[in-house]
Design a protein around this motif. Sequence first.
Motif, short mmCIF file in Angstrom:
data_model
loop_
_atom_site.label_atom_id
_atom_site.label_comp_id
_atom_site.label_asym_id
_atom_site.label_seq_id
_atom_site.Cartn_x
_atom_site.Cartn_y
_atom_site.Cartn_z
N LEU A 119 0.60 -1.18 0.09
CA LEU A 119 0.03 -0.26 0.04
C LEU A 119 0.86 1.19 0.09
O LEU A 119 0.60 2.27 -0.63
CB LEU A 119 -1.02 -0.04 1.20
CG LEU A 119 -2.24 -1.02 1.06
CD1 LEU A 119 -2.93 -0.95 2.60
CD2 LEU A 119 -2.81 -0.71 0.09
N ASP A 120 2.23 1.14 0.76
CA ASP A 120 2.77 2.52 0.79
C ASP A 120 3.64 2.59 -0.65
O ASP A 120 3.84 3.76 -1.01
CB ASP A 120 4.00 1.95 1.94
CG ASP A 120 4.72 3.34 1.98
OD1 ASP A 120 4.34 4.37 2.47
OD2 ASP A 120 6.04 3.53 1.77
N TYR A 121 3.94 1.69 -1.28
CA TYR A 121 4.31 1.47 -2.85
C TYR A 121 3.17 2.24 -3.69
O TYR A 121 3.39 2.95 -4.62
CB TYR A 121 4.59 0.57 -3.30
CG TYR A 121 5.46 0.43 -4.63
CD1 TYR A 121 6.64 0.99 -4.87
CD2 TYR A 121 4.69 -0.12 -5.68
CE1 TYR A 121 6.97 0.92 -6.31
CE2 TYR A 121 5.08 -0.17 -6.97
CZ TYR A 121 6.23 0.34 -7.28
OH TYR A 121 6.84 0.31 -8.61
N LEU A 122 1.96 1.76 -3.62
CA LEU A 122 0.86 2.34 -4.36
C LEU A 122 0.58 3.68 -4.06
O LEU A 122 0.85 4.14 -2.79
CB LEU A 122 -0.18 1.48 -4.37
CG LEU A 122 -0.20 0.24 -4.85
CD1 LEU A 122 -1.30 -0.76 -4.50
CD2 LEU A 122 0.21 -0.06 -6.29
N LYS A 123 -0.21 4.44 -4.85
CA LYS A 123 -0.60 5.89 -4.73
C LYS A 123 -1.99 6.17 -5.24
O LYS A 123 -2.44 5.13 -6.10
CB LYS A 123 0.45 6.82 -5.58
CG LYS A 123 1.90 6.53 -5.15
CD LYS A 123 1.99 7.13 -3.63
CE LYS A 123 3.77 6.81 -3.37
NZ LYS A 123 3.75 7.15 -1.70
N GLY A 124 -2.49 7.22 -4.77
CA GLY A 124 -3.76 7.53 -5.25
C GLY A 124 -4.84 6.76 -4.77
O GLY A 124 -5.09 6.39 -3.59
N ARG A 125 -6.04 6.92 -5.32
CA ARG A 125 -7.24 6.32 -4.77
C ARG A 125 -7.30 4.90 -4.56
O ARG A 125 -8.33 4.09 -4.04
CB ARG A 125 -8.30 6.43 -5.68
CG ARG A 125 -9.01 8.03 -5.81
CD ARG A 125 -10.08 8.16 -6.93
NE ARG A 125 -10.17 9.90 -6.96
CZ ARG A 125 -11.15 10.19 -7.94
NH1 ARG A 125 -12.09 9.42 -8.27
NH2 ARG A 125 -11.37 11.49 -7.73
N VAL A 126 -6.51 4.08 -5.31
CA VAL A 126 -6.36 2.54 -5.11
C VAL A 126 -6.15 2.20 -3.74
O VAL A 126 -6.63 1.28 -3.19
CB VAL A 126 -5.24 1.88 -6.03
CG1 VAL A 126 -5.19 0.63 -5.85
CG2 VAL A 126 -5.53 2.47 -7.48
N VAL A 127 -5.32 2.91 -2.98
CA VAL A 127 -4.68 2.84 -1.69
C VAL A 127 -5.80 2.76 -0.71
O VAL A 127 -6.18 2.02 0.11
CB VAL A 127 -3.63 3.87 -1.22
CG1 VAL A 127 -3.21 3.58 0.32
CG2 VAL A 127 -2.63 3.55 -2.09
N ALA A 128 -6.57 3.90 -0.89
CA ALA A 128 -7.88 4.14 -0.09
C ALA A 128 -8.82 2.84 -0.16
O ALA A 128 -9.30 2.40 0.73
CB ALA A 128 -8.75 5.33 -0.38
N GLY A 129 -9.21 2.59 -1.48
CA GLY A 129 -10.10 1.29 -1.66
C GLY A 129 -9.67 -0.07 -1.05
O GLY A 129 -10.27 -0.65 -0.38
N LEU A 130 -8.44 -0.34 -1.24
CA LEU A 130 -7.74 -1.46 -0.77
C LEU A 130 -7.73 -1.47 0.89
O LEU A 130 -8.10 -2.56 1.53
CB LEU A 130 -6.14 -1.71 -1.21
CG LEU A 130 -6.04 -1.94 -2.49
CD1 LEU A 130 -4.53 -2.03 -3.02
CD2 LEU A 130 -6.52 -3.35 -2.86
N ARG A 131 -7.63 -0.17 1.43
CA ARG A 131 -7.28 -0.32 2.92
C ARG A 131 -8.89 -0.36 3.59
O ARG A 131 -9.00 -1.23 4.71
CB ARG A 131 -7.14 1.28 3.46
CG ARG A 131 -5.49 1.60 3.27
CD ARG A 131 -5.30 2.85 4.35
NE ARG A 131 -6.20 3.92 4.08
CZ ARG A 131 -5.83 4.93 3.47
NH1 ARG A 131 -4.53 5.05 2.85
NH2 ARG A 131 -6.80 5.91 3.42
N ILE A 132 -9.89 0.10 2.90
CA ILE A 132 -11.15 -0.21 3.34
C ILE A 132 -11.59 -1.65 3.07
O ILE A 132 -12.17 -2.46 4.17
CB ILE A 132 -12.42 0.61 2.50
CG1 ILE A 132 -11.96 2.11 2.91
CG2 ILE A 132 -13.76 0.18 2.75
CD1 ILE A 132 -12.93 3.10 2.00
#
Length: 316
Positions: A119-132
């Motif tokens: 998640l730290d490597y990824l950026k943008g809205r993808v991170v928020a969706g994966l966190r949820i």
Amino acid sequence: MSSLTQRAGRPTQAPSKSNRLGWRTLLAAKGAAFTLPFAAGFVVLFILPLGYAVFQSLYSVKSSGLGLSGNTTVFVGLDNFITAATDPRFWESMGRVAVFACVQVPIKLALSLMLALGLDYLKGRVVAGLRIGLLIPYMIPGVVGTLVWIYLYSPEIGPLTEFGKFFSLNWNFLSDAMMWPSIGNLLTWDSIGFNMLIIYASLQAISPELFEAARLDGAGEARIALSIKVPFVRSALVLTGMLSIIGLLQIFAEPLLFRSFVPEVVTKDYTPTLMIFNQAFDSNNYNYAAALSLIFAVVIAGASFLYYKFTNKPEA
């Protein structure tokens, strides 16, 4: 005029020592007032039950005469603790859970760390969706999640069994050999998002300048993760590891629900908490259950202390 001049030239007197002490006492009292809700909850929910458990453990219920005249509560001192310390069922359940924790905790922490690094490597809205998405299992009540997985594991109607048959795999997730892996998979699914979030939050506290300097020196993302990110989240790993150990040693709801489906596999003394529960509410031996609980609390405290002692070492 002379009196006004004298008053104007008179130096201002410093506050007396008693006034300074009074002001400090008032400030300390105001600060202590913020801790009152926690202190009250700590006393009511921890100190009083602990004291009552100690009181209960010193007594035992015995039959009077031939048992026709009822039961009486007598003081037995440390007899319940001696019986608990020499009860092989209790220590077998303790060893069973300890071995499970030694295997499952490192797996769960490793998966949580890899997810946090991803998640730290990824950026943008993808991170928020994966966190949820990863936090949804943690937000589901444990009993509901366990029932869902019991359905998935079911040899009769579970989809995992049919999926295994498609590949000629005759597995039974509720068998004696597969029970601990089944529970471990359930616990990992349930808590991996919480651990990942703690580690991910620790990663966000690292200064981006360190990454820029490492990239200028020719370090790749894998080297940055191993040499910079992982050492910086060591405290988060220690915290999540300790919470995982305490939670696994106290595992209760999952084996209790599994027992309702496969009582021949999950026995009454399968885990320490399950044994304590059955001693108190099935055998009605509250005094012995209180002694078991106190010994179990000491074991958990000792395990947590040793883990923290050997893992939380200062940086060289």
